[in-house]
Structures are given as C-alpha cells and as structure tokens.
Design a protein around this motif. Sequence first.
Motif, PDB file in Angstrom:
ATOM      1  N   LYS A   1       0.831  -1.218   0.000  1.00 40.85           N
ATOM      2  CA  LYS A   1       0.000   0.000   0.000  1.00 40.85           C
ATOM      3  C   LYS A   1       0.858   1.258   0.000  1.00 40.85           C
ATOM      4  CE  LYS A   1      -4.025  -2.030   2.342  1.00 40.85           C
ATOM      5  NZ  LYS A   1      -4.876  -1.999   3.559  1.00 40.85           N
ATOM      6  N   THR A   2       1.979   1.201   0.728  1.00 36.83           N
ATOM      7  CA  THR A   2       2.865   2.372   0.805  1.00 36.83           C
ATOM      8  C   THR A   2       3.485   2.683  -0.551  1.00 36.83           C
ATOM      9  OG1 THR A   2       3.401   1.843   3.112  1.00 36.83           O
ATOM     10  CG2 THR A   2       4.896   3.329   1.961  1.00 36.83           C
ATOM     11  N   VAL A   3       3.991   1.659  -1.245  1.00 36.28           N
ATOM     12  CA  VAL A   3       4.645   1.861  -2.539  1.00 36.28           C
ATOM     13  C   VAL A   3       3.640   2.294  -3.598  1.00 36.28           C
ATOM     14  CG1 VAL A   3       5.887   0.697  -4.409  1.00 36.28           C
ATOM     15  CG2 VAL A   3       6.557   0.302  -2.037  1.00 36.28           C
ATOM     16  N   VAL A   4       2.455   1.683  -3.615  1.00 35.10           N
ATOM     17  CA  VAL A   4       1.422   2.063  -4.580  1.00 35.10           C
ATOM     18  C   VAL A   4       0.990   3.501  -4.353  1.00 35.10           C
ATOM     19  CG1 VAL A   4      -0.956   1.645  -5.315  1.00 35.10           C
ATOM     20  CG2 VAL A   4       0.604  -0.278  -5.016  1.00 35.10           C
ATOM     21  N   ALA A   5       0.825   3.878  -3.070  1.00 38.34           N
ATOM     22  CA  ALA A   5       0.410   5.252  -2.747  1.00 38.34           C
ATOM     23  C   ALA A   5       1.462   6.274  -3.165  1.00 38.34           C
ATOM     24  CB  ALA A   5       0.140   5.371  -1.250  1.00 38.34           C
ATOM     25  N   ASN A   6       2.747   5.845  -3.212  1.00 43.57           N
ATOM     26  CA  ASN A   6       3.838   6.743  -3.620  1.00 43.57           C
ATOM     27  C   ASN A   6       4.146   6.641  -5.102  1.00 43.57           C
ATOM     28  OD1 ASN A   6       4.167   7.658  -0.982  1.00 43.57           O
ATOM     29  ND2 ASN A   6       5.747   6.155  -0.498  1.00 43.57           N
ATOM     30  N   ASN A   7       3.182   6.146  -5.881  1.00 49.89           N
ATOM     31  CA  ASN A   7       3.326   6.027  -7.344  1.00 49.89           C
ATOM     32  C   ASN A   7       4.535   5.185  -7.749  1.00 49.89           C
ATOM     33  OD1 ASN A   7       1.058   7.704  -7.946  1.00 49.89           O
ATOM     34  ND2 ASN A   7       2.301   9.497  -7.446  1.00 49.89           N
ATOM     35  N   GLY A   8       4.802   4.141  -6.978  1.00 51.36           N
ATOM     36  CA  GLY A   8       5.878   3.223  -7.320  1.00 51.36           C
ATOM     37  C   GLY A   8       7.249   3.643  -6.845  1.00 51.36           C
ATOM     38  N   ASN A   9       7.360   4.796  -6.192  1.00 46.67           N
ATOM     39  CA  ASN A   9       8.663   5.226  -5.676  1.00 46.67           C
ATOM     40  C   ASN A   9       9.123   4.280  -4.574  1.00 46.67           C
ATOM     41  OD1 ASN A   9       8.833   7.499  -7.346  1.00 46.67           O
ATOM     42  ND2 ASN A   9       7.518   8.678  -5.964  1.00 46.67           N
TER      43      ASN A   9
END
Length: 492
Positions: free
Chosen positions: A46-54
């Motif tokens: 969820k964290t990576v998806v929310a950060n647009n893959g960053n």
Amino acid sequence: MLLTSILCVPFVVGLLCLFARPRALMELLNIAGFVSVLILGVKLFKTVVANNGNAVTEWDDFLRADALSVWMVLLISIVSLATSLYAVHYFRRDLADATVTERRFREFYVLTPLFATGMLLVVLANNLGVMWIAVEGTALSSVLLVALYNRKTSLEAAWKYVMLGSLGLVLALFGTIFTYAAAIGKTGGAMPSFNWSRLLAMAPRLDHHLMTLAFIFVLAGYGTKAGLAPMHTWLPDAHSEAPSPTSAMLSGVSLKIALYALLRFHILTTACLGSNFSRNLLLGFGLFSMLLAGPFILVQTNLKRMLAYSSLEHVGLICVAVGINAPLTVFGALLHMGYHALTKPVLFFAAGNIHQHLHTLDFRRLGSGLVRTMPVTALLLGLAAVAVSGLPPFGLFVSELTILVGGFTSHYALVSVVMLMALIFVFCGVLTKLAGLLLGPSDGDRPRETISASNVAAMSLPLGTLLLFTIWLPGSVRQLMEQAANLIRGVP
C-alpha cells in the motif's frame, strides 16, 4: 522501519523455535510469524502504490523496496504462510510414523523461517554484494531441508544441490565483481557504490565490455539457482527428495528469487549497453528450458520429479516473456509468477498426502483410481493440475495467453509459435500422467484417506486465492505490476 520488521520477524521466529520445547509452540510461532510478514507485506504494498511506485528505503539506502521487490515480498509471504499451515499435519504424521525424529522436526521449524528470511533479504537488499550473500544463505538453509529425511537418496540430492548451486553462486559472484569493476573510474575518482540504484543511475557510463562479461557470468550463476536449462539438473532431485512443504517453497518462490536477482542485472545491463544483448540470452535460454521440459515430463515415473520438470517450463516461459520485452509479455511474466506461486504448492502438498498415505510416488506403484481412495486429495490435485496446465478458469491460462498475445503482436510470431508448441506438449504430458493416476479402477485393498481440516484448508487457500485473483484483479495490484513491468523494461 517497515523493511527491517519484514526481515526481523521470520529471523526471530527461527531463533525462538531453536529454544521452544512444545511442538505446538513451534507450529504456532511459524504460522504467527508468516501471518505477520504477510500483514507487513500488504502494508508495504500500500505504501509503494500510494507513492506512485517510488521505492521505500531504510538504513541509508541499504534496504530498498520498489514495485518489483514488493511483488516478490507478497509472493514469499503467501507461499510461506501456506507452507506453515500445511506442515502442521504433515510433520505430525511423519512423527507418528517415525519418519522424522524430534530433532529433525525442530530443524524444519528453525530452518524454514531462516530460509524465508534469506529470500526476503534478496529482494529487499539494495547492495548487490548483500543480495549475493542472501542468495547463498537461502541455498545453505534449503539444502539442509532437502536432506531432512537423512535417506541415501535425499543426501545424494542435497550434495548435488550443493555442488551445482555452489558452482552457480561462484559464477554469480564473478559477475557481481565484474559489475563493480565496470563502475571503477567512472565516478570522478571516488570509489563507486555497490548499491543497485546507484549503479542504475550511472549505467550508461559503466564499462560496456565488463558489463557484457558480467551478465554472462550472472546468467550462468543465478540461472543455475533458478533452474534454467541446461543448468537445471539439481532441480528434479532436490524437489523430489525434500519434504513436501520444502518442495512447495523451492518451486513456488525460491526459483523466482534467483530469477529476481537475474532480472536486477538484466535491467542494469540493458541500461548500460542500450541493446538487446541480455534480452536475447534470456529468450534463448528460456525457449530451451521450455522445449526440454516436455520430453522429460513424459518419461518421468515419479510424481514430484514430474512436478519439478513442470517448474522448468514455467521458469523458461517467464524468461522468454522478459526477453521479448513487450508491455504485455513482461506484465504477463509478473502475472505468471504470481499465479504459479499459488498453484505449485498445492501440487506438492497433494504429492505429500499421497506419499504419506501410500508410501510411494512411483506412478507404476500408485496405479490408477486415486479419486476412489483419496477423494479430497485427488480433487485438489486435479484442480491444481488443470490450473498449472494453463486451462480456464484459472489464472495461468490468463497469464500464458497474455504472453502469447504480446509475442504475436510484437512481431515475435516464430517465438510465440514455439512457445505455444512447448506449452501444448507439457499440457499433454502433465494431464496424461495425472489423468492416469486419478481416474480408472482402483486397488480395492487400499484404505481410504483420513485428512484433517487444517490440511484441506492449507491446500484450498492458495487455490481459492488463485481463482479469486483470476476473476478479480484489484486495480492497486495491477498498478503495482505495471510499475514493476516498466522497471524491467527500462521505461521511466
């Protein structure tokens, strides 16, 4: 400290199992540990998806998780959890039959979380040297699990695994060293970083000749650990002699961990050379693996060895899809990784049930009509066989179709035809073998199976999850996979 927690939980579980006394406590610790890892993995997702893959980083970029890492963390945690659930009834029965001792029982529950820790470190380590050490760690823990039964055949399989795996890891180490050497003198006098992300940022400036040599060594090295032909010869022995829960982890995720390491160098090599060099090698070795799997499946007399050769075909398909490098094929490769990771454990769990009930995995001694004496296991084995053969309504049909369509639409028609022929060959081989085992008349003297609810749950959970994500793939999961596919393809 999310990444640190993901690594620490299974490591601590392994240490606790070293000192835990009651068997039930060791079983509970493993299940609770892998449930925790899955929860943490979902949080990371969820964290990576929310950060647009960053990427998420920790410890001054020592640990790093981008979209590709997160996808692998999810697969490792799901397969490890399914394995810990199935292992409860499996090893209780082995203890009752005196197949394993108390010491071997404890050994499994100590080594399995350490095996998972090594795999998680492979996908979360940013440093290429640490990634190599982590792959070595997975080899050391898994080889002890392969030899767990202490039979002559299992010890031979473990030694073969050690010898070939060690040779492969030495070659991978040379490839890793050459990669570092390619960066020397390209950083304005300072010593270059060994972090993958830093090397990728300066990839066009790396020495092209050294990077070419590095990828050849890495392909031979990590390709051996991934089971690519012709470096695959340890695979059928190790998978057939290991305890079924270990076989499930080896086939479900361990092979893919080696592929992950290979993909990291593929991304780096492509960014450096700006050519199809690494893609063509992956394409060639992948096709060879697919074509080799079919004939070997047809001549197998052991159920678990047949399942091992099936893994050879699927690893080859993933490499071919990455080698084509089309948006559809790379997305399909990631999809195939996930669906295969959910399917293969069920097949090995069913093989474990059969072995414990009938004390053999030889097709000639098993005969036919398994559906009459082991109806629950036969049903789940049949469903998993349909899934792994690429038939609807299961996800492997979708992923294989996605790769084939991507190949045909990307002007790789000949490659796609060869892929299709190999898939049909393996499909016929697997279904012929398993149809003969499951259907037909049965030996009336054989007792009917008694199967526990936990055993059924452990086998049904991956199949149910597979079917669910075949019918409904959440948008966030698709987004993560697209981000990972773009990373592999070198698309910003």
